[in-house]
Design an enzyme around this catalytic site. Structure first.
Site, PDB file in Angstrom:
ATOM      1  N   LYS A 244      81.719 -46.546 113.075  1.00  0.00           N
ATOM      2  CA  LYS A 244      81.677 -46.588 111.611  1.00  0.00           C
ATOM      3  C   LYS A 244      81.875 -48.023 111.136  1.00  0.00           C
ATOM      4  CE  LYS A 244      84.238 -46.440 108.070  1.00  0.00           C
ATOM      5  NZ  LYS A 244      83.468 -47.317 107.169  1.00  0.00           N
TER       6      LYS A 244
ATOM      7  N   CYS B 147      90.520 -62.989 110.427  1.00  0.00           N
ATOM      8  CA  CYS B 147      91.879 -62.556 110.748  1.00  0.00           C
ATOM      9  C   CYS B 147      92.658 -63.699 111.389  1.00  0.00           C
ATOM     10  CB  CYS B 147      91.832 -61.366 111.696  1.00  0.00           C
ATOM     11  SG  CYS B 147      90.944 -61.709 113.223  1.00  0.00           S
TER      12      CYS B 147
HETATM   13  P1  NAD Z   1      89.840 -52.435 105.823  1.00  0.00           P
HETATM   14  O1  NAD Z   1      91.101 -52.023 106.476  1.00  0.00           O
HETATM   15  O2  NAD Z   1      89.686 -52.271 104.379  1.00  0.00           O
HETATM   16  O3  NAD Z   1      88.595 -51.640 106.461  1.00  0.00           O
HETATM   17  C1  NAD Z   1      88.310 -51.687 107.847  1.00  0.00           C
HETATM   18  C2  NAD Z   1      87.496 -50.469 108.216  1.00  0.00           C
HETATM   19  O4  NAD Z   1      88.320 -49.308 108.057  1.00  0.00           O
HETATM   20  C3  NAD Z   1      86.268 -50.241 107.335  1.00  0.00           C
HETATM   21  O5  NAD Z   1      85.236 -49.722 108.120  1.00  0.00           O
HETATM   22  C4  NAD Z   1      86.772 -49.203 106.341  1.00  0.00           C
HETATM   23  O6  NAD Z   1      85.740 -48.431 105.777  1.00  0.00           O
HETATM   24  C5  NAD Z   1      87.657 -48.370 107.242  1.00  0.00           C
HETATM   25  N1  NAD Z   1      88.686 -47.582 106.540  1.00  0.00           N
HETATM   26  C6  NAD Z   1      89.324 -47.866 105.380  1.00  0.00           C
HETATM   27  N2  NAD Z   1      90.190 -46.876 105.068  1.00  0.00           N
HETATM   28  C7  NAD Z   1      90.107 -45.963 106.059  1.00  0.00           C
HETATM   29  C8  NAD Z   1      90.760 -44.722 106.317  1.00  0.00           C
HETATM   30  N3  NAD Z   1      91.663 -44.228 105.494  1.00  0.00           N
HETATM   31  N4  NAD Z   1      90.441 -44.060 107.441  1.00  0.00           N
HETATM   32  C9  NAD Z   1      89.534 -44.539 108.308  1.00  0.00           C
HETATM   33  N5  NAD Z   1      88.860 -45.705 108.113  1.00  0.00           N
HETATM   34  C10 NAD Z   1      89.156 -46.409 107.003  1.00  0.00           C
HETATM   35  O7  NAD Z   1      89.598 -53.932 106.295  1.00  0.00           O
HETATM   36  P2  NAD Z   1      88.424 -54.903 105.853  1.00  0.00           P
HETATM   37  O8  NAD Z   1      88.711 -55.339 104.466  1.00  0.00           O
HETATM   38  O9  NAD Z   1      87.101 -54.288 106.181  1.00  0.00           O
HETATM   39  O10 NAD Z   1      88.618 -56.125 106.873  1.00  0.00           O
HETATM   40  C11 NAD Z   1      89.484 -57.167 106.627  1.00  0.00           C
HETATM   41  C12 NAD Z   1      90.761 -56.996 107.416  1.00  0.00           C
HETATM   42  O11 NAD Z   1      90.461 -56.867 108.800  1.00  0.00           O
HETATM   43  C13 NAD Z   1      91.682 -58.180 107.292  1.00  0.00           C
HETATM   44  O12 NAD Z   1      93.001 -57.742 107.121  1.00  0.00           O
HETATM   45  C14 NAD Z   1      91.520 -58.868 108.633  1.00  0.00           C
HETATM   46  O13 NAD Z   1      92.634 -59.651 109.005  1.00  0.00           O
HETATM   47  C15 NAD Z   1      91.323 -57.721 109.532  1.00  0.00           C
HETATM   48  N6  NAD Z   1      90.682 -58.165 110.778  1.00  0.00           N
HETATM   49  C16 NAD Z   1      91.428 -58.201 111.929  1.00  0.00           C
HETATM   50  C17 NAD Z   1      90.853 -58.660 113.103  1.00  0.00           C
HETATM   51  C18 NAD Z   1      91.650 -58.741 114.392  1.00  0.00           C
HETATM   52  O14 NAD Z   1      91.032 -58.870 115.436  1.00  0.00           O
HETATM   53  N7  NAD Z   1      92.963 -58.666 114.354  1.00  0.00           N
HETATM   54  C19 NAD Z   1      89.520 -59.088 113.110  1.00  0.00           C
HETATM   55  C20 NAD Z   1      88.817 -59.049 111.906  1.00  0.00           C
HETATM   56  C21 NAD Z   1      89.405 -58.575 110.751  1.00  0.00           C
END
Ligand code: NAD
Length: 498
Positions: free
Chosen positions: A180, A289
């Site tokens: 997803k 991130c």
């Molecule tokens: P997000 O948490 O909003 O969404 C991430 C994914 O989760 C999306 O596909 C979203 O649709 C899904 N999602 C959201 N709510 C959900 C739920 N209740 N149940 C299941 N899936 C759900 O994050 P984002 O805004 O897409 O990405 C940015 C974040 O990701 C930042 O905090 C960044 O630091 C983090 N990130 C971490 C890494 C790492 O390797 N540590 C790498 C890249 C990004």
């Protein structure tokens, strides 16, 4: 802008087939102009269930999970080749819904996506088991078996680079999966999943569902046929998913947010540290991130560094991500742009001094007026306790703090809820040695920036995550260990009831 490469609509791909669009439509925008370039048909719980059941069937029929390693390696290499062969197309699709520069996407993201398949093909080629024969008369061997159906949930900031790591790892160890992507960035990943099928991945092994997190993502996480969950995204989303996974006893890995300290000692190679500090926060339009978003600079060089950093940030070329000369493109969405900009107000109210930026740029060509641009922003922070220094802003927003001596640097660096990456700049070996021991983060980069070593664990301490990604870490996550014990001679069991 070449928007006609984008499909009119993005739908789910289940069991090797695109499905008929049913759910609500969500618009997909090109962040550089704000123009709609495509739309997504959201998968509801029923559609998600179809995808999970397809993955379950593909797993249970065993031709995939028990495919000989050499055959699977060959297929992974075909996936590598086909992704690389379509690098231009994938980069363009990614650019159309992400706004990161085409050059960065081609040179870093898509290359990395292809390499992930080669990497895991090599990892499984070198796999070995364990043998224990210390117990007299017995030999126990440990074999690894695929776990089953993996739910792979990806963020929007590096869609294909990050999701491909999950897909390649799940497949390499014999699992099937449902991917997803973020609802904001489905374009390149839809083509990517199609390409994997063209490379020969059997139907049902990789399924794709699209939609918002609380709808499609939540349905995937809650589906009882999902065996494990790999998530990359925000910390609060990670908490919610892990709570749900915990109720169902599903293993999960969580790659979450960061607020990484970039510590620049007076003993650093100044020019390199300055270049790297700019790259660490402003690459990928600041949406990383692992960004070095919290710069800590030592007092003797602080004035010079702050002046140079600010001057260089002010000269960063903002513009069209399709233009080779552009260094900073738009943020991924209007909502995210507004959130990032709101931190300029928060910073001022907390007593930080905005040295540059904090607003949308002026003077862009008219074609880009609807885009989600933010100036590179530099804020001088008197204390580490400010929200601007503690919360992940996830945009081109650097805070700078001055420290006086090693102990203060470590105190400030570790004074955070996150623990993904720390950066250390110094040419004084004892300082480096001490810092690499004292810093509380999953990765420490010394005199370098954003140097991801796929063989070594990547992941965070504290609120930055649970679990790691790497060759061995993924093997542990995507396989079950099975211990098989065999006696050398026939045993004589206790004869109960004889
Ligand atoms: P997000 O948490 O909003 O969404 C991430 C994914 O989760 C999306 O596909 C979203 O649709 C899904 N999602 C959201 N709510 C959900 C739920 N209740 N149940 C299941 N899936 C759900 O994050 P984002 O805004 O897409 O990405 C940015 C974040 O990701 C930042 O905090 C960044 O630091 C983090 N990130 C971490 C890494 C790492 O390797 N540590 C790498 C890249 C990004």
């Amino acid at each position: 802008m070449n928007a006609n490469v984008a499909p009119e609509r993005v739908v789910s791909l289940i069991d090797g087939e695109w499905v008929d669009a049913r759910g609500p439509r969500l618009a997909i925008h090109y962040p550089a102009t704000g123009a709609q370039v495509s739309e997504l048909a959201e998968a509801d719980a029923e559609e998600v269930d179809r995808a999970v059941r397809a993955a379950r069937r593909a797993f249970e029929n065993r031709s995939w999970s028990r495919m000989p390693v050499e055959a699977r390696q060959a297929l992974l290499m075909k996936c590598h080749d086909i992704v690389l062969a379509h690098a231009d197309e994938l980069a363009l699709l990614e650019c159309l819904n992400l706004g990161v520069s085409l050059r960065e996407l081609k040179e870093r993201h898509i290359r990395r996506a292809a390499f992930n398949f080669r990497f895991f093909s090599e990892v499984i080629g070198q796999g070995a088991g364990e043998v224990y024969d210390q117990t007299a008369g017995y030999r126990s061997i440990v074999v690894r078996e695929p776990v089953g159906v993996a739910a792979l949930i990806a963020p929007w900031n590096a869609p294909t680079a990050l999701a491909s790591m999950k897909v390649a790892a799940a497949l390499a160890f014999g699992n099937t999966c449902v991917l997803k992507p973020s609802e904001q960035t489905p374009l390149a990943l839809a083509r990517f999943v199609e390409l994997l099928h063209e490379a020969g991945v059997p139907p049902g092994v990789v399924n794709l569902v699209n939609g918002r997190g609380p709808v499609t993502g939540a349905a995937l996480v809650a589906n009882p046929e999902v065996d494990l969950i790999s998530f990359t995204g925000g910390t609060e989303t990670g908490r919610a998913i892990m709570a749900e996974a915990g109720r169902r006893l599903k293993p999960c890995t969580m790659e979450l947010g960061g607020k990484s300290a970039n510590i620049i000692f007076a003993s650093a190679d100044y020019d390199r540290a300055l270049d790297a500090a700019l790259a660490s926060i402003f690459s990928n339009n600041g949406q990383q991130c692992l960004a070095g978003s919290r710069i800590l600079v030592e007092k003797p060089i602080a004035d010079r560094f702050i002046a140079d950093f600010t001057a260089r940030a002010a000269r960063i070329r903002i513009g069209d991500p399709m233009d080779e000369a552009t260094e900073l493109g738009p943020l991924a969405s209007a909502g995210h742009r507004d959130r990032v900009l709101s931190y300029a107000g928060i910073a001022r109210s907390e007593g930080l001094e905005i040295l540059h930026g904090g607003a949308a740029p002026q003077g862009l060509p008219e074609a880009l007026w609807g885009g989600y641009f933010v100036q590179p922003t530099v804020a001088l922070a008197p204390t580490n306790g400010a929200r601007t220094c503690q919360e992940e802003i996830f945009g081109p927003f650097a805070t700078i703090q001055v420290f006086d001596g090693y102990a203060e640097a470590m105190d400030k660096a570790n004074d955070t809820a996150f623990g993904l990456v720390s950066y250390v700049w110094s040419d004084h070996l004892p300082t480096i040695e001490r810092a690499t021991r004292d810093l509380r983060s999953g990765v420490v980069w010394v005199n370098t920036t954003m140097t991801r070593e796929l063989r070594a664990p990547f992941g965070g301490y504290k609120d930055s995550g649970v679990g790691r990604e790497s060759g061995p870490a993924c093997r542990d996550f995507y396989t079950e260990a099975k211990t098989i014990t065999v006696p050398a001679e026939p045993i004589t069991p206790r004869r109960l009831g004889a």
